[in-house]
Design an enzyme around this catalytic site. Sequence first.
Site, mmCIF file in Angstrom:
data_model
loop_
_atom_site.group_PDB
_atom_site.id
_atom_site.type_symbol
_atom_site.label_atom_id
_atom_site.label_comp_id
_atom_site.label_asym_id
_atom_site.label_seq_id
_atom_site.Cartn_x
_atom_site.Cartn_y
_atom_site.Cartn_z
ATOM 1 N N ASP A 259 0.825 -1.218 0.000
ATOM 2 C CA ASP A 259 0.000 0.000 0.000
ATOM 3 C C ASP A 259 0.860 1.269 0.000
ATOM 4 O OD1 ASP A 259 -2.298 1.476 0.015
ATOM 5 O OD2 ASP A 259 -2.779 1.121 2.122
ATOM 6 N N ASN B 157 -10.599 -2.873 -6.417
ATOM 7 C CA ASN B 157 -9.768 -1.884 -7.125
ATOM 8 C C ASN B 157 -10.337 -1.518 -8.502
ATOM 9 O OD1 ASN B 157 -6.595 -3.105 -5.778
ATOM 10 N ND2 ASN B 157 -7.894 -1.450 -5.060
HETATM 11 C C1 FPP Z 1 -2.103 0.111 -3.261
HETATM 12 O O1 FPP Z 1 -1.567 1.416 -3.217
HETATM 13 C C2 FPP Z 1 -1.460 -0.601 -4.335
HETATM 14 C C3 FPP Z 1 -2.106 -1.202 -5.359
HETATM 15 C C4 FPP Z 1 -3.573 -1.184 -5.534
HETATM 16 C C5 FPP Z 1 -1.361 -1.875 -6.407
HETATM 17 C C6 FPP Z 1 -0.135 -2.622 -5.967
HETATM 18 C C7 FPP Z 1 0.663 -2.831 -7.156
HETATM 19 C C8 FPP Z 1 1.992 -2.774 -7.222
HETATM 20 C C9 FPP Z 1 2.925 -2.649 -6.079
HETATM 21 C C10 FPP Z 1 2.554 -2.844 -8.576
HETATM 22 C C11 FPP Z 1 3.285 -4.050 -8.876
HETATM 23 C C12 FPP Z 1 2.612 -5.314 -8.680
HETATM 24 C C13 FPP Z 1 2.883 -6.360 -9.436
HETATM 25 C C14 FPP Z 1 2.507 -7.732 -8.999
HETATM 26 C C15 FPP Z 1 3.588 -6.195 -10.699
HETATM 27 P P1 FPP Z 1 -2.564 2.628 -3.442
HETATM 28 O O2 FPP Z 1 -2.583 2.946 -4.888
HETATM 29 O O3 FPP Z 1 -3.886 2.303 -2.847
HETATM 30 O O4 FPP Z 1 -1.842 3.765 -2.659
HETATM 31 P P2 FPP Z 1 -2.551 4.944 -1.848
HETATM 32 O O5 FPP Z 1 -3.279 4.281 -0.705
HETATM 33 O O6 FPP Z 1 -1.383 5.756 -1.393
HETATM 34 O O7 FPP Z 1 -3.446 5.670 -2.792
#
Ligand code: FPP
Length: 243
Positions: free
Chosen positions: A16, A64
Amino acid sequence: MDDDEKLPVHVGIIMDGNGRWAKKRGLPRSMGHREGAKNLKKLLKYIYTKNIKVVSLFAFSTENFKRDASEVSYLMQLIEKFCKDEKEEFIGQRVRVVFSGSSNNLSQNLLKAMHELEDATREFSDKILNICFNYGGRNEIVDATRNIAMMVKNNEIDIDDITEELLDNNMYNKLPPLDFVIRTSGEMRISNFMLWQSSYAEYYFPSVLFPDFDSREFDIALSEYSKRKRRFGGVVVDEKENN
Ligand code: FPP
């Protein structure tokens, strides 16, 4: 950390904070995901130097899909590229890669890349990377329940045969229970991540955002885990001796 006995067998990472990482730098959210993916590749290489058998990642939840179409599409492309680019690395490291989740709403190209990676690494068993993609923990339990209901309906099993072990065998992948779940970015929620497998997991919520969660941070997390006294509903041995 040298003491392998205190290492978790199965570590989960809720990755996250990519969006906040990008926002802090005035960049679009997708750049946070790009940086998160870069970090993940480095972090996995580091984890594979340790005696940790299973790593589960929360890469994309069923919820998501509520995000902006452009962000969803970026994440889909990122995972597809990850599957293709990292295939040789996983083969070299002898890591079996499995996916947990639903194939609904995923493109044929993405599904093909996921299946190719699973097939290319199927023969390995020492290390497993479980990528939760288009995944929801409640849904996993519902799907397992449906499979079992169908077995009862077809007279393959009796109601009395429904046990924890049977449920366990009907999850998306057969994995050991989670010992340790790390959620980066300071959010203290589990957000529907591997609910069945995490019944006795230890949790750790570092404030660092995922793109900055490096090998040093991972070692700090492992050292925190090694201090936890796991009870599994019982009493820890040294407490028993004191009472
Ligand atoms: C949550 O952060 C993250 C995600 C929904 C995506 C996670 C994906 C990756 C780390 C990319 C790589 C993964 C693979 C398997 C290639 P957020 O976007 O919710 O962050 P925020 O809470 O700060 O908005």
